[in-house]
Motif scaffolding. Structure first.
Motif, PDB file in Angstrom:
ATOM      1  N   GLU A 172      35.883  35.514  35.375  1.00 40.23           N
ATOM      2  CA  GLU A 172      34.973  36.116  36.346  1.00 40.23           C
ATOM      3  C   GLU A 172      35.323  35.749  37.794  1.00 40.23           C
ATOM      4  OE1 GLU A 172      30.839  35.606  34.903  1.00 40.23           O
ATOM      5  OE2 GLU A 172      31.839  35.439  32.983  1.00 40.23           O
ATOM      6  N   PRO A 174      37.655  36.417  40.765  1.00 38.68           N
ATOM      7  CA  PRO A 174      38.623  37.468  41.133  1.00 38.68           C
ATOM      8  C   PRO A 174      40.032  36.928  41.354  1.00 38.68           C
ATOM      9  CG  PRO A 174      36.668  37.566  42.538  1.00 38.68           C
ATOM     10  CD  PRO A 174      36.511  36.357  41.691  1.00 38.68           C
ATOM     11  N   LEU A 177      42.187  36.553  38.396  1.00 40.04           N
ATOM     12  CA  LEU A 177      42.850  37.763  37.914  1.00 40.04           C
ATOM     13  C   LEU A 177      44.249  37.890  38.511  1.00 40.04           C
ATOM     14  CD1 LEU A 177      39.821  40.209  38.031  1.00 40.04           C
ATOM     15  CD2 LEU A 177      40.898  39.263  36.004  1.00 40.04           C
ATOM     16  N   VAL A 178      44.374  37.467  39.757  1.00 40.79           N
ATOM     17  CA  VAL A 178      45.706  37.481  40.392  1.00 40.79           C
ATOM     18  C   VAL A 178      46.594  36.452  39.687  1.00 40.79           C
ATOM     19  CG1 VAL A 178      46.972  37.161  42.550  1.00 40.79           C
ATOM     20  CG2 VAL A 178      44.685  38.153  42.601  1.00 40.79           C
ATOM     21  N   LYS A 207      27.471  43.975  37.545  1.00 43.52           N
ATOM     22  CA  LYS A 207      27.628  45.346  38.039  1.00 43.52           C
ATOM     23  C   LYS A 207      28.038  46.276  36.902  1.00 43.52           C
ATOM     24  CE  LYS A 207      28.928  43.850  42.595  1.00 43.52           C
ATOM     25  NZ  LYS A 207      28.878  42.422  42.258  1.00 43.52           N
ATOM     26  N   SER A 209      29.823  48.724  37.108  1.00 45.57           N
ATOM     27  CA  SER A 209      31.209  49.165  37.230  1.00 45.57           C
ATOM     28  C   SER A 209      32.168  48.307  36.407  1.00 45.57           C
ATOM     29  CB  SER A 209      31.635  49.147  38.697  1.00 45.57           C
ATOM     30  OG  SER A 209      31.513  47.838  39.211  1.00 45.57           O
ATOM     31  N   LEU A 210      31.706  47.131  35.959  1.00 44.10           N
ATOM     32  CA  LEU A 210      32.575  46.262  35.160  1.00 44.10           C
ATOM     33  C   LEU A 210      32.592  46.681  33.692  1.00 44.10           C
ATOM     34  CD1 LEU A 210      31.573  42.746  36.559  1.00 44.10           C
ATOM     35  CD2 LEU A 210      33.506  44.139  37.220  1.00 44.10           C
ATOM     36  N   LEU A 229      41.827  47.277  31.441  1.00 47.92           N
ATOM     37  CA  LEU A 229      42.320  47.528  32.804  1.00 47.92           C
ATOM     38  C   LEU A 229      43.546  46.660  33.109  1.00 47.92           C
ATOM     39  CD1 LEU A 229      41.848  49.021  35.497  1.00 47.92           C
ATOM     40  CD2 LEU A 229      40.430  47.102  36.217  1.00 47.92           C
ATOM     41  N   LEU A 230      43.460  45.407  32.706  1.00 48.20           N
ATOM     42  CA  LEU A 230      44.589  44.494  32.892  1.00 48.20           C
ATOM     43  C   LEU A 230      45.822  45.032  32.161  1.00 48.20           C
ATOM     44  CD1 LEU A 230      45.030  41.700  34.224  1.00 48.20           C
ATOM     45  CD2 LEU A 230      44.527  40.648  32.029  1.00 48.20           C
ATOM     46  N   LEU A 233      47.136  48.211  34.120  1.00 54.26           N
ATOM     47  CA  LEU A 233      47.771  47.938  35.424  1.00 54.26           C
ATOM     48  C   LEU A 233      49.039  47.110  35.285  1.00 54.26           C
ATOM     49  CD1 LEU A 233      44.626  47.227  37.626  1.00 54.26           C
ATOM     50  CD2 LEU A 233      46.036  49.282  37.633  1.00 54.26           C
TER      51      LEU A 233
ATOM     52  N   PHE B  35      35.771  38.100  49.373  1.00 49.06           N
ATOM     53  CA  PHE B  35      34.754  37.724  48.381  1.00 49.06           C
ATOM     54  C   PHE B  35      33.712  36.826  49.035  1.00 49.06           C
ATOM     55  CE2 PHE B  35      38.914  38.049  46.316  1.00 49.06           C
ATOM     56  CZ  PHE B  35      38.683  39.167  45.524  1.00 49.06           C
ATOM     57  N   GLU B  46      33.464  43.841  46.120  1.00 48.27           N
ATOM     58  CA  GLU B  46      32.326  43.434  45.290  1.00 48.27           C
ATOM     59  C   GLU B  46      32.659  43.489  43.804  1.00 48.27           C
ATOM     60  OE1 GLU B  46      28.331  44.638  46.376  1.00 48.27           O
ATOM     61  OE2 GLU B  46      29.176  45.545  48.172  1.00 48.27           O
ATOM     62  N   ASP B  47      33.583  44.332  43.443  1.00 54.91           N
ATOM     63  CA  ASP B  47      33.972  44.469  42.039  1.00 54.91           C
ATOM     64  C   ASP B  47      35.224  43.620  41.814  1.00 54.91           C
ATOM     65  OD1 ASP B  47      34.951  45.223  39.610  1.00 54.91           O
ATOM     66  OD2 ASP B  47      34.730  47.382  39.941  1.00 54.91           O
ATOM     67  N   SER B  48      35.064  42.518  41.084  1.00 57.87           N
ATOM     68  CA  SER B  48      36.171  41.574  40.935  1.00 57.87           C
ATOM     69  C   SER B  48      37.419  42.207  40.299  1.00 57.87           C
ATOM     70  CB  SER B  48      35.722  40.355  40.123  1.00 57.87           C
ATOM     71  OG  SER B  48      35.234  40.767  38.875  1.00 57.87           O
ATOM     72  N   LEU B  49      37.199  43.205  39.428  1.00 54.97           N
ATOM     73  CA  LEU B  49      38.359  43.832  38.771  1.00 54.97           C
ATOM     74  C   LEU B  49      39.228  44.616  39.759  1.00 54.97           C
ATOM     75  CD1 LEU B  49      36.806  45.192  35.465  1.00 54.97           C
ATOM     76  CD2 LEU B  49      38.299  43.226  35.717  1.00 54.97           C
ATOM     77  N   ILE B  51      40.521  43.723  42.360  1.00 54.88           N
ATOM     78  CA  ILE B  51      41.632  42.929  42.904  1.00 54.88           C
ATOM     79  C   ILE B  51      42.929  43.214  42.134  1.00 54.88           C
ATOM     80  CG2 ILE B  51      41.328  40.833  41.495  1.00 54.88           C
ATOM     81  CD1 ILE B  51      41.999  40.784  45.242  1.00 54.88           C
ATOM     82  N   LEU B  52      42.782  43.506  40.854  1.00 51.51           N
ATOM     83  CA  LEU B  52      43.961  43.835  40.036  1.00 51.51           C
ATOM     84  C   LEU B  52      44.623  45.114  40.544  1.00 51.51           C
ATOM     85  CD1 LEU B  52      42.744  43.235  36.388  1.00 51.51           C
ATOM     86  CD2 LEU B  52      44.514  41.977  37.592  1.00 51.51           C
ATOM     87  N   GLU B  53      43.765  46.074  40.806  1.00 47.81           N
ATOM     88  CA  GLU B  53      44.274  47.364  41.255  1.00 47.81           C
ATOM     89  C   GLU B  53      44.868  47.228  42.667  1.00 47.81           C
ATOM     90  OE1 GLU B  53      41.619  50.120  39.812  1.00 47.81           O
ATOM     91  OE2 GLU B  53      43.121  51.721  39.902  1.00 47.81           O
TER      92      GLU B  53
END
Lengths: 401, 90
Positions: A172, A174, A177-178, A207, A209-210, A229-230, A233, B35, B46-49, B51-53
């Motif tokens: 969770e 961000p 994720l990087v 959210k 959107s997740l 998604l991971l 991408l 963030f 705001e959407d953590s995912l 960042i991947l994109e």
């Protein structure tokens, strides 16, 4: 530990968990049971509500045993790894089922696990096969159990003599994720769970959107987009890995399925995420249909039911009470205690309301005795009409019979 | 326009596209944190995912390997511009 000693320990743990949970049920400490039971009614309506208590006990026994199985190095060695999915050309279904999975070393992959069977089996597998891996954990697990998870993997490394490298990631965060994408670019696999619990804020605060919507046994369920998604991408395949026990006294089985690959150029990101998650849920559904009580996620799956499906009104009670009698609406409501406080639980929308302990006792008795004459209820006329109006109590009149 | 400004503008355009922001590049401050846990001053992402994109798009745009961009670069547009400009100059 030899087999006899192991079987003894498994039985002892099972007996201990059963005694503990039955003791809690007798005292009304049944919050978890009520949530599990409501979710069973939602996703597995064919399972009779009267069978929910024994299902719950079985699930709690499995939950304890799953940890024992994963922590014993000899069981990690004995763990049977099978290839999931259908047979290949010329292969019998039985041969296909027993065919070992050959791990791909030095390739980035997302091993997707489930909280079924011995859910840590996938970790044991990575260590046993000497595959360096990154483990994605939700924020709560990462912060509260991260050290314990590290320790457990470290012990497994030492006991197996493998020098596998591993790292934990907070899924969770961000920036994690990087870091994860860098980890995979270095040809390392990661392990993630598609059906994990959620972080501190709770799913309701996250959210929309997740998430995306999938189906489990024909019922809509929210699923995190992250893994798919991971995969899309990073152009890295997802390898579903599901564990279960055919027999509690044997080592767990880890079934590894064919990779779900994102490299179809005609597929959009959304189309791929839909396909990948549906495939992941289909594998879960197949095993869940066979080993339903081995799924720990029954304890929290309600958090993934889309809010629009949580109905305001409680279900009507079944018309099975005698004429002129009252009955507690067991299909619509549950009861539990937390400390000194008593709660009424709405089984259709998972909300709880504190109620006076005296009312709890009356409702508990009404529930236990199935039906009750008006005069025996011990409630004021006002309370009685409110409980009936809210469908918490039902009465059947002669004309309705 | 300097090469730094070109990189900065391109980053803003990518952010606008991925995050579906209804803002012009020049109206986005390079110092706004990506963030934030503050409900009063939310971060840009705001959407953590996302960042991947974003990292994937940046790598594609600037012909980099995503892992070349350090996590520390993802603080705001300014830090990201610095990191990408340095990588391109190297």
């Amino acid at each position: 530990m030899d087999r006899t000693a192991l079987i003894d320990e498994i039985r002892q743990i099972g007996d201990y968990v059963s005694r503990r949970e039955m003791g809690k049920m007798e005292k009304g400490i049944t919050k978890d049971f009520n949530f599990v039971s409501a979710s069973l009614s939602h996703f597995l309506p064919g399972l009779d509500q009267d069978e929910h208590p024994s299902f719950y006990l079985e699930m709690m026994r499995h939950r304890s045993l799953a940890v024992l199985h994963s922590d014993l190095p000899q069981l990690v060695h004995k763990m049977s790894v099978r290839k999931g999915g259908g047979p290949e050309k010329g292969q019998s279904p039985e041969d296909s089922r027993k065919a070992p999975f050959v791990p791909v070393v030095g390739a980035p992959m997302i091993y997707c696990g489930y909280h079924l069977g011995s859910y840590r089996a996938i970790i044991g597998y990575m260590v046993r096969e000497n595959l360096n891996f990154g483990l994605l954990l939700d924020k709560r697990t990462f912060l509260e159990q991260g050290d314990a998870v590290r320790q457990s993997i470290q012990e497994l490394r030492e006991s197996t003599g493998k020098e596998v490298q591993f790292t934990l990631f907070n899924a969770e965060d961000p920036l994690s994720l990087v870091a994860i994408s860098k980890w995979m670019r270095d040809s390392n696999p990661i392990v993630a769970y598609i059906d994990g619990n959620t972080g501190y804020g709770g799913l309701y605060n996250e959210k929309e959107s997740l998430f995306m919507e999938m189906e489990l046994f024909g019922h809509p369920i929210k699923c995190r987009k992250g893994i798919a998604l991971l995969s899309y991408l990073m152009q890295v395949p997802i390898v579903p890995a599901i564990s279960y026990f055919e027999n509690q006294e044997d080592a767990p089985i880890l079934e590894i399925h064919a990779p779900i690959c994102p490299w179809n150029s005609r597929e959009t990101k959304e189309q791929y995420m839909q396909r990948a998650n549906q495939a992941l849920f289909q594998i879960l559904e197949e095993k869940l249909a066979r080993y339903p009580s081995q799924w720990e996620a029954w304890l929290y799956v309600h958090k993934f039911i889309p809010a629009r499906l949580l109905k305001e009104e409680a279900l009507q009670a079944a018309n099975d009470a005698d004429a002129g009698m009252l009955c507690f609406n067991k299909k619509g409501f549950g009861l539990f205690k937390m400390g000194e406080k008593a709660y009424l639980f709405n089984r259709t929308n998972y909300s709880s309301f504190e109620i006076p302990p005296a009312l709890f006792d009356i409702l508990e008795e009404l529930r236990g005795r199935h039906s009750f004459g008006y005069a025996e209820a011990g409630l004021s006329t006002g309370n009685l009409s409110t409980l009936i109006r809210k469908n918490i109590l039902s009465h059947i009149t002669p004309s309705a019979k | 326009m300097s090469s730094y400004e070109i990189v900065e503008t391109k980053i803003k355009e990518i952010l606008i596209e991925v995050l579906k922001l209804k803002q012009a590049p020049e109206s986005i401050s390079s110092q706004t944190p990506f963030f934030s846990n503050s409900p009063v001053k939310p971060g840009l992402i705001e959407d953590s995912l996302a960042i991947l994109e974003i990292s994937s798009r940046l790598a594609e745009e600037f012909d980099l390997i995503p892992s070349e961009i350090e996590e520390t670069a993802y603080q705001n547009i300014g830090t990201l511009t610095e990191a990408i400009s340095s990588l391109k100059a190297a």
